[in-house]
Design an enzyme around this catalytic site. Structure first.
Site, PDB file in Angstrom:
ATOM      1  N   ASP A  78       0.862  -1.175   0.000  1.00 40.88           N
ATOM      2  CA  ASP A  78       0.000   0.000   0.000  1.00 40.88           C
ATOM      3  C   ASP A  78       0.905   1.234   0.000  1.00 40.88           C
ATOM      4  O   ASP A  78       1.767   1.372   0.877  1.00 40.88           O
ATOM      5  CB  ASP A  78      -0.857  -0.038   1.275  1.00 40.88           C
ATOM      6  CG  ASP A  78      -2.219   0.594   1.091  1.00 40.88           C
ATOM      7  OD1 ASP A  78      -2.278   1.705   0.536  1.00 40.88           O
ATOM      8  OD2 ASP A  78      -3.210  -0.010   1.521  1.00 40.88           O
ATOM      9  N   GLU A 138      -6.845   3.359  -5.464  1.00 35.83           N
ATOM     10  CA  GLU A 138      -8.067   3.661  -4.726  1.00 35.83           C
ATOM     11  C   GLU A 138      -8.628   4.926  -5.364  1.00 35.83           C
ATOM     12  O   GLU A 138      -8.212   6.036  -5.047  1.00 35.83           O
ATOM     13  CB  GLU A 138      -7.801   3.905  -3.237  1.00 35.83           C
ATOM     14  CG  GLU A 138      -9.111   4.111  -2.486  1.00 35.83           C
ATOM     15  CD  GLU A 138      -8.985   4.891  -1.174  1.00 35.83           C
ATOM     16  OE1 GLU A 138      -9.917   4.815  -0.371  1.00 35.83           O
ATOM     17  OE2 GLU A 138      -7.980   5.601  -0.972  1.00 35.83           O
ATOM     18  N   ASP A 164      -3.137   4.662  -2.309  1.00 34.07           N
ATOM     19  CA  ASP A 164      -4.148   5.279  -1.466  1.00 34.07           C
ATOM     20  C   ASP A 164      -4.596   6.630  -2.038  1.00 34.07           C
ATOM     21  O   ASP A 164      -3.772   7.416  -2.504  1.00 34.07           O
ATOM     22  CB  ASP A 164      -3.515   5.484  -0.075  1.00 34.07           C
ATOM     23  CG  ASP A 164      -4.522   5.826   0.995  1.00 34.07           C
ATOM     24  OD1 ASP A 164      -5.484   5.070   1.155  1.00 34.07           O
ATOM     25  OD2 ASP A 164      -4.332   6.856   1.679  1.00 34.07           O
ATOM     26  N   HIS A 195     -11.245  -2.547   3.963  1.00 41.14           N
ATOM     27  CA  HIS A 195     -11.028  -2.089   5.335  1.00 41.14           C
ATOM     28  C   HIS A 195     -11.721  -0.762   5.634  1.00 41.14           C
ATOM     29  O   HIS A 195     -11.648  -0.272   6.759  1.00 41.14           O
ATOM     30  CB  HIS A 195      -9.524  -1.950   5.572  1.00 41.14           C
ATOM     31  CG  HIS A 195      -8.925  -0.891   4.686  1.00 41.14           C
ATOM     32  ND1 HIS A 195      -8.828  -1.047   3.313  1.00 41.14           N
ATOM     33  CD2 HIS A 195      -8.461   0.344   4.948  1.00 41.14           C
ATOM     34  CE1 HIS A 195      -8.315   0.053   2.793  1.00 41.14           C
ATOM     35  NE2 HIS A 195      -8.076   0.918   3.763  1.00 41.14           N
ATOM     36  N   ASP A 196     -12.318  -0.143   4.637  1.00 36.06           N
ATOM     37  CA  ASP A 196     -13.058   1.109   4.843  1.00 36.06           C
ATOM     38  C   ASP A 196     -14.565   0.892   4.690  1.00 36.06           C
ATOM     39  O   ASP A 196     -15.359   1.406   5.484  1.00 36.06           O
ATOM     40  CB  ASP A 196     -12.644   2.171   3.809  1.00 36.06           C
ATOM     41  CG  ASP A 196     -11.201   2.611   3.948  1.00 36.06           C
ATOM     42  OD1 ASP A 196     -10.708   2.699   5.087  1.00 36.06           O
ATOM     43  OD2 ASP A 196     -10.567   2.862   2.907  1.00 36.06           O
TER      44      ASP A 196
HETATM   45  C1  GLC Z   1      -7.816   5.667   2.266  1.00 35.61           C
HETATM   46  C2  GLC Z   1      -7.638   4.448   3.129  1.00 35.61           C
HETATM   47  C3  GLC Z   1      -8.245   4.715   4.468  1.00 35.61           C
HETATM   48  C4  GLC Z   1      -7.536   5.888   5.078  1.00 35.61           C
HETATM   49  C5  GLC Z   1      -7.565   7.104   4.157  1.00 35.61           C
HETATM   50  C6  GLC Z   1      -6.637   8.173   4.582  1.00 35.61           C
HETATM   51  O1  GLC Z   1      -9.144   5.946   2.018  1.00 35.61           O
HETATM   52  O2  GLC Z   1      -8.195   3.325   2.501  1.00 35.61           O
HETATM   53  O3  GLC Z   1      -8.207   3.601   5.312  1.00 35.61           O
HETATM   54  O4  GLC Z   1      -8.124   6.216   6.312  1.00 35.61           O
HETATM   55  O5  GLC Z   1      -7.169   6.750   2.853  1.00 35.61           O
HETATM   56  O6  GLC Z   1      -5.322   7.798   4.351  1.00 35.61           O
END
Ligand code: GLC
Length: 532
Positions: free
Chosen positions: A102, A268, A204, A330-331
């Site tokens: 990541d 993402e 990310d 995970h979100d």
């Molecule tokens: C992305 C991640 C998340 C995190 C956010 C800020 O959305 O998936 O878990 O809190 O970025 O870095």
């Protein structure tokens, strides 16, 4: 370009997301770690996984559980060492699996050396690595941008009298991607990890890396916007989603292609319409290899809604590009809860959908056993979003609980008697060991689905075509020889004109059944028919 329309591991394969703190604890401290992952690679090989994405592995004060990186070229001591990661990459490789890390380029931790230096004054060497602006004359923030985690996206640094930008927590200052030195520093970070043998990155907040250079105000949301945008209140037109992000992605594509072997970039891309999503693939293959589809993630598990999104991708994505589908992360939470409300049959039909669409499926650890979100007390949330907003529906802890390997004390995750960093869910109801012993379990179903996908080229690379089906049912052809019929309604349904043999059904007693003419499906039942 090395990664064209030919088949490849990441197009044909099944990927698996691991939240390292919650996968397996090898040293009895209640926190999962890299050696724990190594110890369970056999499970993933048995399941048929081709690649794993590890949630953040870099040193971090964990204000946002690793998404606040303090050092981009090291391993978090809670998770292990660089040598452990090397070994994980090698051991995964021996089992035919690749490893994606990541990468968090939008921001750093406030404890990163760059930011610590930036705080030392306006002339600091790394001051311009971050986004600074003067407050308005009345002392209010420089513009109307809102943090995704609540409140204004600006915090005043009293010492210098300027505000710094943070689209997430105040301890996650945004990097200034207009600064060529930031870009060069990340080229080096990418190369550092490629040289260690990783197969790519999940990136990310890809859509948010570059912020508007002029810091223009975001427009207010309109009733035409996606409900999630309306809930946010603003269209993130200037704070995120700037066209210049594509220059950064093209640059990384060059770095990734120069790696040996060429590596992949998975974004993402948290945008909620296809017009914004598709450009992340660039001209098909010069930016991201895969751009996560959050329209799909956030859609109802309902035939019309899902079919419309997938048909949109099929029609609009350039032929050289490749879709990607996921139901849990995970979100966003786990599919067994969000799509299936804890119903095993519905979770299975969702897995059948994920693993038979034309696109790379990403499973989230636990999906293979139909693991639901754990019902945790929001008052005890460790997730900064839940703590900051006070909104229990935004608590991400329930989808980050330890993997239940068994129903024993410690759940096979950690030693008996050790308190895990997040509580276990109901380990009797769902665990790997019990499902492994039960040929009728969701675990065996998922494994058989993956094996079928691998054995039948139609199901990985074959073209997609929607078929006529009654309301509530989604039917599609894959390649020349397979038809998938998913009853996503809560009523029995009959579908006409299906001919062949059921290769796999959510109700395993129907495997091998001959179908001729009318196919009757119970609620939440799905079948893959061969030779139709
Ligand atoms: C992305 C991640 C998340 C995190 C956010 C800020 O959305 O998936 O878990 O809190 O970025 O870095």
């Amino acid at each position: 370009m090395a990664q064209g329309t030919e088949t490849s591991w990441w197009r044909d394969g099944v990927l698996y997301q691991i939240y390292p703190r919650s996968f397996a604890d090898s040293n009895g401290d209640g926190v999962g770690d890299l050696r724990g992952v190594i110890a369970h690679l056999d499970h993933l090989e048995w399941l048929g996984i081709d690649g794993i994405w590890l949630n953040p592995t870099m040193p971090s004060p964990n204000d946002d559980w690793g998404y606040d990186v303090a050092d981009f070229t090291a391993v978090h001591p809670d998770l292990g060492t660089l040598e452990d990661l090397d070994e994980l990459i090698a051991e995964a490789g021996r089992r035919g699996m690749r490893v994606l890390l990541d990468l968090v380029p939008n921001h750093t931790s406030d404890r990163h050396a760059w930011f610590q230096d930036a705080l030392s004054g306006r002339d600091a060497r790394h001051r311009d690595f971050y986004v600074w602006a003067d407050p308005k004359p009345d002392g209010s923030p420089p513009n109307n941008w809102q943090s995704s985690f609540g409140g204004p996206a600006w915090t005043l640094d009293e010492a210098s009298g300027q505000c710094y930008l943070h689209m997430f927590l105040p301890t996650q200052p945004d990097l200034n991607w207009w600064n060529e030195e930031v870009r060069a520093a990340f080229d080096d970070i990418l190369r550092f990890w490629f040289e260690r043998g990783i197969a790519g990155f999940r990136i990310d907040v890809t859509h948010g890396i570059v912020n508007d250079r002029e810091l223009r105000d975001d427009p207010v949301a309109t009733p035409d916007d996606h409900p999630l945008v309306q809930a946010r209140g603003h269209q993130q037109k200037y704070s995120f989603n700037r066209p210049e992000v594509h220059d950064v992605l093209r640059r990384w594509r060059t770095v990734a292609d120069a790696a040996e072997p060429p590596s992949i970039l998975v974004g993402e891309t948290y945008v909620l319409n296809l017009e914004q999503l598709i450009p992340f693939y660039g001209q098909g293959e010069d930016q991201l290899n895969l751009a996560f589809n959050f329209l799909f993630v956030h859609a109802e598990l309902e035939a019309e809604a899902m079919r419309t999104i997938v048909e949109g991708i099929e029609e609009q994505l350039p032929a050289v590009s490749w879709p990607v589908y996921t139901g849990s992360n995970h979100d966003a939470g786990r599919l067994a809860t969000r799509w299936a409300a804890g119903d095993t049959e519905r979770a299975r039909v969702a897995l059948m959908m994920l693993l038979t669409l034309r696109g790379t499926p990403f499973l989230y650890y636990g999906d293979e056993i139909g693991l639901p979100d754990a019902p945790l007390d929001p008052a005890k949330a460790l997730d900064p979003v839940a703590r900051r907003t006070g909104d229990p529906s935004r608590n991400r802890d329930p989808c980050r609980t330890p993997m239940p390997w068994s129903a024993d004390p410690g759940a096979g995750f950690t030693e008996a008697g050790v308190e895990p960093w997040l509580p276990f869910g109901d380990t009797d109801a769902h665990n790997v060991a019990a499902q492994r012993d039960d040929a009728g379990s969701t675990l065996h179903f998922t494994r058989d689905l993956i094996a079928l996908r691998r054995a039948a080229a139609d199901l990985s690379g074959g073209r997609y075509a929607s078929l006529p089906a009654p309301e509530g049912v989604w039917a599609y052809r894959r390649g020349d020889g397979h038809v998938v019929v998913l009853n996503l309604s809560d009523a029995e349904a009959s579908v006409d004109g299906v001919e062949g043999t059921i290769a796999l059904a959510t109700d395993r007693s129907r495997d091998g059944e001959a179908v001729s003419g009318t196919l009757v499906l119970a609620p939440s039942q799905g079948v893959i028919v061969r030779g139709a």
